[in-house]
Design a protein around this motif. Sequence first.
Motif, PDB file in Angstrom:
ATOM      1  N   CYS A 217       0.831  -1.213   0.000  1.00 30.27           N
ATOM      2  CA  CYS A 217       0.000   0.000   0.000  1.00 30.27           C
ATOM      3  C   CYS A 217       0.861   1.258   0.000  1.00 30.27           C
ATOM      4  O   CYS A 217       0.531   2.273   0.619  1.00 30.27           O
ATOM      5  N   SER A 218       1.980   1.184  -0.699  1.00 24.92           N
ATOM      6  CA  SER A 218       2.929   2.305  -0.682  1.00 24.92           C
ATOM      7  C   SER A 218       2.723   3.283  -1.840  1.00 24.92           C
ATOM      8  O   SER A 218       3.274   4.384  -1.825  1.00 24.92           O
ATOM      9  N   ASP A 219       1.943   2.910  -2.877  1.00 21.65           N
ATOM     10  CA  ASP A 219       1.735   3.775  -4.048  1.00 21.65           C
ATOM     11  C   ASP A 219       0.303   4.303  -4.039  1.00 21.65           C
ATOM     12  O   ASP A 219      -0.622   3.641  -3.544  1.00 21.65           O
ATOM     13  N   ASP A 220       0.148   5.500  -4.599  1.00 22.84           N
ATOM     14  CA  ASP A 220      -1.208   6.065  -4.647  1.00 22.84           C
ATOM     15  C   ASP A 220      -1.558   6.482  -6.082  1.00 22.84           C
ATOM     16  O   ASP A 220      -0.765   6.327  -7.004  1.00 22.84           O
ATOM     17  N   ARG A 221      -2.769   7.056  -6.283  1.00 25.40           N
ATOM     18  CA  ARG A 221      -3.257   7.374  -7.616  1.00 25.40           C
ATOM     19  C   ARG A 221      -2.429   8.453  -8.304  1.00 25.40           C
ATOM     20  O   ARG A 221      -2.422   8.551  -9.517  1.00 25.40           O
ATOM     21  N   LYS A 222      -1.718   9.264  -7.537  1.00 26.89           N
ATOM     22  CA  LYS A 222      -0.853  10.269  -8.157  1.00 26.89           C
ATOM     23  C   LYS A 222       0.222   9.591  -8.995  1.00 26.89           C
ATOM     24  O   LYS A 222       0.625  10.084 -10.041  1.00 26.89           O
ATOM     25  N   TYR A 223       0.687   8.441  -8.537  1.00 29.33           N
ATOM     26  CA  TYR A 223       1.692   7.694  -9.297  1.00 29.33           C
ATOM     27  C   TYR A 223       1.107   7.276 -10.638  1.00 29.33           C
ATOM     28  O   TYR A 223       1.748   7.398 -11.674  1.00 29.33           O
ATOM     29  N   CYS A 224      -0.147   6.805 -10.616  1.00 32.76           N
ATOM     30  CA  CYS A 224      -0.775   6.354 -11.859  1.00 32.76           C
ATOM     31  C   CYS A 224      -0.928   7.509 -12.850  1.00 32.76           C
ATOM     32  O   CYS A 224      -0.613   7.386 -14.030  1.00 32.76           O
ATOM     33  N   SER A 225      -1.430   8.639 -12.345  1.00 33.38           N
ATOM     34  CA  SER A 225      -1.693   9.753 -13.247  1.00 33.38           C
ATOM     35  C   SER A 225      -0.424  10.355 -13.806  1.00 33.38           C
ATOM     36  O   SER A 225      -0.434  10.955 -14.884  1.00 33.38           O
ATOM     37  N   SER A 226       0.698  10.210 -13.126  1.00 32.06           N
ATOM     38  CA  SER A 226       1.940  10.805 -13.605  1.00 32.06           C
ATOM     39  C   SER A 226       2.788   9.823 -14.395  1.00 32.06           C
ATOM     40  O   SER A 226       3.854  10.167 -14.863  1.00 32.06           O
ATOM     41  N   ASN A 227       2.328   8.583 -14.518  1.00 28.85           N
ATOM     42  CA  ASN A 227       3.103   7.577 -15.235  1.00 28.85           C
ATOM     43  C   ASN A 227       2.191   6.805 -16.192  1.00 28.85           C
ATOM     44  O   ASN A 227       2.223   5.580 -16.247  1.00 28.85           O
ATOM     45  N   LEU A 228       1.368   7.583 -16.971  1.00 26.65           N
ATOM     46  CA  LEU A 228       0.390   6.930 -17.835  1.00 26.65           C
ATOM     47  C   LEU A 228       1.033   6.137 -18.945  1.00 26.65           C
ATOM     48  O   LEU A 228       0.443   5.208 -19.474  1.00 26.65           O
ATOM     49  N   VAL A 229       2.257   6.531 -19.314  1.00 27.70           N
ATOM     50  CA  VAL A 229       2.904   5.798 -20.398  1.00 27.70           C
ATOM     51  C   VAL A 229       3.225   4.385 -19.949  1.00 27.70           C
ATOM     52  O   VAL A 229       3.104   3.425 -20.704  1.00 27.70           O
ATOM     53  N   GLN A 230       3.637   4.250 -18.724  1.00 21.80           N
ATOM     54  CA  GLN A 230       4.038   2.940 -18.228  1.00 21.80           C
ATOM     55  C   GLN A 230       2.888   2.166 -17.573  1.00 21.80           C
ATOM     56  O   GLN A 230       2.948   0.956 -17.434  1.00 21.80           O
ATOM     57  N   CYS A 231       1.886   2.871 -17.102  1.00 21.74           N
ATOM     58  CA  CYS A 231       0.870   2.202 -16.294  1.00 21.74           C
ATOM     59  C   CYS A 231      -0.524   2.430 -16.847  1.00 21.74           C
ATOM     60  O   CYS A 231      -0.797   3.421 -17.525  1.00 21.74           O
ATOM     61  N   VAL A 232      -1.404   1.503 -16.555  1.00 21.86           N
ATOM     62  CA  VAL A 232      -2.819   1.612 -16.891  1.00 21.86           C
ATOM     63  C   VAL A 232      -3.606   1.578 -15.591  1.00 21.86           C
ATOM     64  O   VAL A 232      -3.395   0.709 -14.749  1.00 21.86           O
ATOM     65  N   LYS A 233      -4.528   2.551 -15.475  1.00 21.54           N
ATOM     66  CA  LYS A 233      -5.308   2.598 -14.246  1.00 21.54           C
ATOM     67  C   LYS A 233      -6.308   1.449 -14.192  1.00 21.54           C
ATOM     68  O   LYS A 233      -6.887   1.062 -15.196  1.00 21.54           O
ATOM     69  N   GLU A 234      -6.489   0.925 -12.977  1.00 19.97           N
ATOM     70  CA  GLU A 234      -7.619   0.020 -12.726  1.00 19.97           C
ATOM     71  C   GLU A 234      -8.518   0.763 -11.762  1.00 19.97           C
ATOM     72  O   GLU A 234      -8.153   0.984 -10.603  1.00 19.97           O
ATOM     73  N   LEU A 235      -9.663   1.213 -12.232  1.00 25.64           N
ATOM     74  CA  LEU A 235     -10.529   2.073 -11.441  1.00 25.64           C
ATOM     75  C   LEU A 235     -11.425   1.267 -10.524  1.00 25.64           C
ATOM     76  O   LEU A 235     -11.896   0.173 -10.869  1.00 25.64           O
ATOM     77  N   ASP A 236     -11.633   1.798  -9.363  1.00 28.88           N
ATOM     78  CA  ASP A 236     -12.606   1.251  -8.439  1.00 28.88           C
ATOM     79  C   ASP A 236     -13.964   1.805  -8.858  1.00 28.88           C
ATOM     80  O   ASP A 236     -14.173   3.022  -8.854  1.00 28.88           O
ATOM     81  N   SER A 237     -14.867   0.931  -9.259  1.00 39.20           N
ATOM     82  CA  SER A 237     -16.151   1.374  -9.797  1.00 39.20           C
ATOM     83  C   SER A 237     -16.980   2.132  -8.776  1.00 39.20           C
ATOM     84  O   SER A 237     -17.842   2.936  -9.136  1.00 39.20           O
ATOM     85  N   ARG A 238     -16.699   1.924  -7.525  1.00 41.16           N
ATOM     86  CA  ARG A 238     -17.486   2.609  -6.505  1.00 41.16           C
ATOM     87  C   ARG A 238     -17.011   4.046  -6.309  1.00 41.16           C
ATOM     88  O   ARG A 238     -17.800   4.946  -6.053  1.00 41.16           O
ATOM     89  N   THR A 239     -15.678   4.240  -6.396  1.00 42.86           N
ATOM     90  CA  THR A 239     -15.128   5.557  -6.073  1.00 42.86           C
ATOM     91  C   THR A 239     -14.474   6.238  -7.262  1.00 42.86           C
ATOM     92  O   THR A 239     -14.087   7.405  -7.179  1.00 42.86           O
ATOM     93  N   ASN A 240     -14.355   5.520  -8.379  1.00 40.77           N
ATOM     94  CA  ASN A 240     -13.695   6.045  -9.579  1.00 40.77           C
ATOM     95  C   ASN A 240     -12.270   6.536  -9.282  1.00 40.77           C
ATOM     96  O   ASN A 240     -11.800   7.512  -9.822  1.00 40.77           O
ATOM     97  N   THR A 241     -11.618   5.807  -8.328  1.00 40.04           N
ATOM     98  CA  THR A 241     -10.237   6.145  -7.979  1.00 40.04           C
ATOM     99  C   THR A 241      -9.341   4.987  -8.361  1.00 40.04           C
ATOM    100  O   THR A 241      -9.776   3.856  -8.521  1.00 40.04           O
ATOM    101  N   CYS A 242      -8.054   5.319  -8.498  1.00 42.82           N
ATOM    102  CA  CYS A 242      -7.077   4.319  -8.928  1.00 42.82           C
ATOM    103  C   CYS A 242      -6.720   3.385  -7.780  1.00 42.82           C
ATOM    104  O   CYS A 242      -6.350   3.835  -6.696  1.00 42.82           O
ATOM    105  N   ASN A 243      -6.860   2.082  -7.981  1.00 43.81           N
ATOM    106  CA  ASN A 243      -6.449   1.110  -6.995  1.00 43.81           C
ATOM    107  C   ASN A 243      -5.162   0.402  -7.381  1.00 43.81           C
ATOM    108  O   ASN A 243      -4.367   0.031  -6.528  1.00 43.81           O
TER     109      ASN A 243
END
Length: 249
Positions: A217-243
């Motif tokens: 649990c060391s990474d958060d959604r900011k990591y996902c949004s700043s590394n879109l080239v390397q990563c694909v978000k998996e959204l939580d359908s309830r909160t629409n946040t990156c898990n």
Amino acid sequence: MVSNKNVFRVAYCPNNPNLCQNGGSCVNTPGQDPYYRCNCIPGYFDNACSSDEYCPNNDNPCQNDGSCENTPGTDPYFQCNCKPGYFYVTCSSDEYCSNNPNPCQNSGSCENTPKQDPYFRCNCESGFYDNICSSDQYCPNNGNPCQNGGSCVNMPETDPYYKCTCIPGYFNDTCSSDDYCEHNANPCLNGGRCISTHGIHPYFECDCVGGYFGDFCSDDRKYCSSNLVQCVKELDSRTNTCNKCYCFT
């Protein structure tokens, strides 16, 4: 005139030299046949002080079926060979501890156990073991306290004087538990909850909260949004946040 018979009865010793041997002294006993007795010097016995053997010339001093053995020239001129479980000079006692040097080492105390071979037991001070308290090694002198294949390691001078080295997947002081989370610091960061996986390596997983992800649990959604080239978000359908993020290689 006094007859020879009466002289012998009154004063036997001076008229019969060399009655008492080995330095013994003759004492008249008028009217008591044989009209004299010998007072032997220590270590000589029988009615003429002719023997240095105590046992055949005295009542057996050894009790409880002990046997008498002559020790000429050494006071008290006999020794008793006691039956097992009896002690003291005359085998009169069944108390080992008071009649023998303390067998218990390292300040251990001796306790009598009459009729139970070896007739004593040692109460050892903390940190000492075996039947005479001679060892500070816990492990070989006690049943293995470590369960589930754990190995016992001696820890002299450190209570409880051993530690368990557990095989992977088991925990606590005696390796008795497979619950990682109960016996280890929480590895999950940012409020994540530790869940034991009982036998499945690494024996825990993290239940992350608040948009955090990763094994700890060391990474958060900011990591996902700043590394879109390397990563694909998996959204939580309830909160629409990156898990979770999946990195391409």
